[in-house]
Design an enzyme around this catalytic site. Structure first.
Site, PDB file in Angstrom:
ATOM      1  N   HIS A  38     103.374 -43.708  -5.753  1.00 19.34           N
ATOM      2  CA  HIS A  38     104.860 -43.468  -5.004  1.00 19.34           C
ATOM      3  C   HIS A  38     105.128 -44.535  -4.054  1.00 19.34           C
ATOM      4  O   HIS A  38     103.926 -45.067  -2.794  1.00 19.34           O
ATOM      5  CB  HIS A  38     105.157 -42.051  -4.896  1.00 19.34           C
ATOM      6  CG  HIS A  38     105.124 -41.270  -5.276  1.00 19.34           C
ATOM      7  ND1 HIS A  38     105.034 -40.076  -5.212  1.00 19.34           N
ATOM      8  CD2 HIS A  38     105.655 -41.455  -6.939  1.00 19.34           C
ATOM      9  CE1 HIS A  38     105.102 -39.172  -6.366  1.00 19.34           C
ATOM     10  NE2 HIS A  38     105.893 -39.800  -7.087  1.00 19.34           N
TER      11      HIS A  38
ATOM     12  N   GLU B 215     111.664 -41.682  -9.647  1.00 21.96           N
ATOM     13  CA  GLU B 215     112.779 -40.903  -8.660  1.00 21.96           C
ATOM     14  C   GLU B 215     113.125 -41.754  -7.938  1.00 21.96           C
ATOM     15  O   GLU B 215     112.307 -43.651  -7.835  1.00 21.96           O
ATOM     16  CB  GLU B 215     111.931 -39.656  -7.515  1.00 21.96           C
ATOM     17  CG  GLU B 215     111.001 -39.148  -8.524  1.00 21.96           C
ATOM     18  CD  GLU B 215     109.856 -39.473  -8.558  1.00 21.96           C
ATOM     19  OE1 GLU B 215     109.916 -40.066  -7.948  1.00 21.96           O
ATOM     20  OE2 GLU B 215     109.289 -38.438  -9.449  1.00 21.96           O
TER      21      GLU B 215
END
Length: 343
Positions: free
Chosen positions: A38, A112
């Protein structure tokens, strides 16, 4: 045969602490280690108020591989949407596979906004994410299998691209999903399937059948049992206090809200503010937060019985050594073949 994986969370822990944890995992007898990929973490600060972490997995992976001898390590999971070109991912994988043969894998998911929006890149709608991911898998495999590859796809292109270093076959590729689209992709294009949070009933009734439909679509003469089937379980263990076990889990409440997997929201402060409104008791329904090792055995058994052969624990435990000791002495012995190694 059941295998066990450790999840190194570069958002909950520093890169140095995650290295210490994978060394501990190797000593404990884990077979694999997974690391999140991430750009932003899922929360802004930890339960004690200290800042969250945001280490880069591709910088961290070679250090983790070098610190351990047999642990197979990979991403859990990467999203090849905008910020990576699949050829760059293949290039990194090829180098790692050359340095550490048979010890690297790639996990891929839909991604995401955490990864794309902070870089000024738009987060596509889900269907485009799926198409981009499928195209990426095909490109990565082509680069390992062929020389001077041309590719003119919907999203990516190659112009006589060649990997000079690395094996002739891509490392294992896992496809992650909490729904049928990527589950079908795992059956069609993946070497393994991984999911998180889903109930055993939903896995048996919806997700594994979707994987099987993907296998039927592919030209592979395989079945569901030929794919590595991995479940990612959030666990927090404290021998004396369930409150102590719960506290480190509290920042993860934002991940209980489906909207943050769908909306173009990438600010960890916003995610955490909304997560703080989630009843902490709800975490107990989605995670294993316990003082009793039998609870860890029971949840593991549920998923093994559902058809998973690879159990990955993300431990939020206040003392990771204590957690690992319980796994080594009580959990692992409960499952035959727990230490058979490899992906």
């Amino acid at each position: 045969m059941v295998r066990f994986g450790w999840f190194a969370s570069l958002e909950e822990f520093s890169p140095a602490e995650c290295l210490r944890q994978v060394e501990l995992a190797a000593e404990t007898g884990f077979d694999t280690a997974w690391v999140n990929d991430h750009f932003h973490p899922w929360f802004d600060h930890l339960a004690d108020g200290s800042p969250a972490n945001g280490g880069n997995c591709w910088a961290w992976l070679p250090a983790a591989l070098e610190r351990t001898d047999d642990l197979v390590i990979g991403t859990g999971v990467s999203a090849v949407i905008h910020r990576y070109h699949p050829a760059n991912v293949a290039h990194q994988l090829a180098t790692l596979a050359d340095l550490y043969p048979d010890r690297i894998f790639l996990g891929l998911g839909s991604g995401e906004a955490l990864n794309e929006s902070p870089l000024g890149l738009p987060m596509p709608e889900f269907g485009e994410c799926a198409r981009r991911t499928a195209e990426s898998v095909r490109i990565i495999r082509a680069l390992f299998e062929r020389e001077f590859v041309d590719y003119d796809g919907q999203f990516w292109s190659l112009d006589e691209a060649n990997l000079y270093t690395g094996p002739d076959e891509a490392p294992p590729i896992y496809i992650a999903s909490n729904g049928p689209t990527f589950a079908r992709m795992a059956g069609d294009l993946g070497d393994g399937y991984v999911t998180v949070y889903e109930s055993p009933d939903r896995v048996r009734e919806d997700l594994f059948p979707a994987v099987e439909r993907g296998i039927e679509k592919s030209d592979r003469n395989e079945s569901l049992s030929d794919l590595d089937r991995s479940i990612h379980l959030h666990v927090s263990y404290d021998p004396d206090s369930e409150t102590a076990a719960l506290e480190p889990c509290l920042p993860w409440r934002g991940t209980m809200l489906d909207i943050f997997f769908e909306a173009d929201v990438a600010d960890p402060r916003t995610i955490q503010r909304h997560g703080d409104m989630v009843d902490p008791n709800y975490l107990a329904d989605r995670m294993t937060i316990t003082t009793d090792p039998q609870d860890i055995i029971d949840v593991t058994s549920e998923y093994v019985d559902a058809g998973f052969d690879h159990i990955v624990y993300q431990s939020h435990s206040p003392d990771q050594e204590v957690f690992c000791d319980v796994l080594r002495t009580e959990v692992f012995p409960s499952f035959s073949g727990a230490m058979n190694g490899g992906v």
